[in-house]
Design a protein around this motif. Structure first.
Motif, PDB file in Angstrom:
ATOM      1  N   SER A   1       0.829  -1.210   0.000  1.00 52.59           N
ATOM      2  CA  SER A   1       0.000   0.000   0.000  1.00 52.59           C
ATOM      3  C   SER A   1       0.862   1.258   0.000  1.00 52.59           C
ATOM      4  O   SER A   1       0.542   2.236  -0.697  1.00 52.59           O
ATOM      5  CB  SER A   1      -0.943  -0.002   1.202  1.00 52.59           C
ATOM      6  OG  SER A   1      -0.221  -0.052   2.413  1.00 52.59           O
ATOM      7  N   ASP A   2       1.967   1.268   0.748  1.00 48.84           N
ATOM      8  CA  ASP A   2       2.887   2.405   0.716  1.00 48.84           C
ATOM      9  C   ASP A   2       3.498   2.569  -0.669  1.00 48.84           C
ATOM     10  O   ASP A   2       3.626   3.690  -1.181  1.00 48.84           O
ATOM     11  CB  ASP A   2       4.007   2.224   1.749  1.00 48.84           C
ATOM     12  CG  ASP A   2       3.540   2.455   3.171  1.00 48.84           C
ATOM     13  OD1 ASP A   2       2.447   3.036   3.345  1.00 48.84           O
ATOM     14  OD2 ASP A   2       4.262   2.052   4.108  1.00 48.84           O
TER      15      ASP A   2
ATOM     16  N   ARG B   1       0.920   3.988  -3.098  1.00 50.58           N
ATOM     17  CA  ARG B   1       0.676   5.421  -2.882  1.00 50.58           C
ATOM     18  C   ARG B   1       1.773   6.263  -3.533  1.00 50.58           C
ATOM     19  O   ARG B   1       1.489   7.269  -4.192  1.00 50.58           O
ATOM     20  CB  ARG B   1       0.580   5.730  -1.385  1.00 50.58           C
ATOM     21  CG  ARG B   1      -0.789   5.423  -0.777  1.00 50.58           C
ATOM     22  CD  ARG B   1      -0.947   6.075   0.583  1.00 50.58           C
ATOM     23  NE  ARG B   1      -0.049   5.483   1.574  1.00 50.58           N
ATOM     24  CZ  ARG B   1      -0.362   4.431   2.318  1.00 50.58           C
ATOM     25  NH1 ARG B   1      -1.530   3.837   2.184  1.00 50.58           N
ATOM     26  NH2 ARG B   1       0.502   3.957   3.213  1.00 50.58           N
ATOM     27  N   CYS B   2       3.029   5.852  -3.365  1.00 48.78           N
ATOM     28  CA  CYS B   2       4.129   6.593  -3.986  1.00 48.78           C
ATOM     29  C   CYS B   2       4.071   6.478  -5.509  1.00 48.78           C
ATOM     30  O   CYS B   2       4.339   7.456  -6.234  1.00 48.78           O
ATOM     31  CB  CYS B   2       5.472   6.068  -3.478  1.00 48.78           C
ATOM     32  SG  CYS B   2       5.873   6.616  -1.823  1.00 48.78           S
TER      33      CYS B   2
ATOM     34  N   GLU C   1       1.710   8.941  -6.898  1.00 47.13           N
ATOM     35  CA  GLU C   1       2.262  10.292  -6.897  1.00 47.13           C
ATOM     36  C   GLU C   1       3.199  10.513  -8.095  1.00 47.13           C
ATOM     37  O   GLU C   1       3.183  11.575  -8.726  1.00 47.13           O
ATOM     38  CB  GLU C   1       3.017  10.557  -5.584  1.00 47.13           C
ATOM     39  CG  GLU C   1       2.161  10.521  -4.331  1.00 47.13           C
ATOM     40  CD  GLU C   1       1.286  11.744  -4.177  1.00 47.13           C
ATOM     41  OE1 GLU C   1       1.382  12.682  -4.985  1.00 47.13           O
ATOM     42  OE2 GLU C   1       0.490  11.766  -3.209  1.00 47.13           O
TER      43      GLU C   1
END
Length: 207
Positions: free
Chosen positions: A35-36, A39-40, A43
């Motif tokens: 999940s991290d 998210r990146c 971006e």
């Protein structure tokens, strides 16, 4: 220390995808969650949908030796290449994925499985179509060099060598010039990378 520095860089240059791309590598190296990572990734892609290095880090994250599987890696590489515009280095991703798959099999599954890898590279029409795509829609169509130019050329030359397409590899080796890279040539049955590169280049020049 690098993670908070990347977040600070992202705040100072909010339109720049670079801090987010570097975070992808850090999340992989530090064992961060999917999940991290996602998210990146979102971006980066919001700022540059065709960011070459970020795609490289996602391919790495999704390969079986890190956090994913062969299936995930190939699905990602092929979907990106299908959507990439002419001239984009992202057309090399399926070729790179094949090299990653071959490394895993040769390293982990023994000689018999290795023979399957070599037959696939020689005979599989999907792999040869992916080489054609990388040659025609990236190498022949590129109007400029990018930051990973020599990295991508080395993977293309390696892929053509493994597919026994030595005559087509000649122009790729000429473009590489003196800028051979250790990866992927060191993956060639754990030969010295320089020895493997020179042998493949010699085959191309003599084809």
């Amino acid at each position: 220390m690098a993670v908070p520095l990347c977040h600070r860089a992202a705040r100072l240059a909010p339109q720049d995808p670079t801090p987010w791309a570097v975070l992808l590598l850090l999340i992989t190296a530090l064992g961060g969650s999917r999940s991290d990572f996602d998210r990146c990734w979102a971006e980066v892609i919001a700022r540059d949908p065709f960011h070459r290095e970020a795609h490289n880090f996602r391919l790495m994250y999704l390969c079986q030796k890190w956090r994913g599987s062969h299936r995930e890696m190939f699905a990602f590489a092929r979907s990106v290449a299908a959507a990439a515009p002419p001239g984009s280095p992202l057309h090399i991703l399926p070729v790179q994925a094949n090299a990653e798959w071959g490394l895993w099999v040769l390293d982990r599954e023994g000689v018999r499985a290795g023979q399957h890898v070599y037959r696939t590279w020689l005979q599989n029409p999907i792999y040869h179509a992916e080489l054609d795509n990388a040659l025609g829609r990236w190498f022949a169509a590129a109007d400029r060099q990018h930051a990973m130019w020599y990295h991508d050329l080395n993977f293309l030359a390696y892929g053509l060598y493994r597919a026994n397409r030595h005559a087509q590899a000649r122009a790729v080796f000429e473009a590489i010039g003196p800028y051979a890279e250790e990866i992927p040539w060191i993956w060639d049955v754990h030969q010295d990378a320089a020895v493997a590169f020179r042998a493949a280049r010699r085959r191309a020049r003599n084809a």
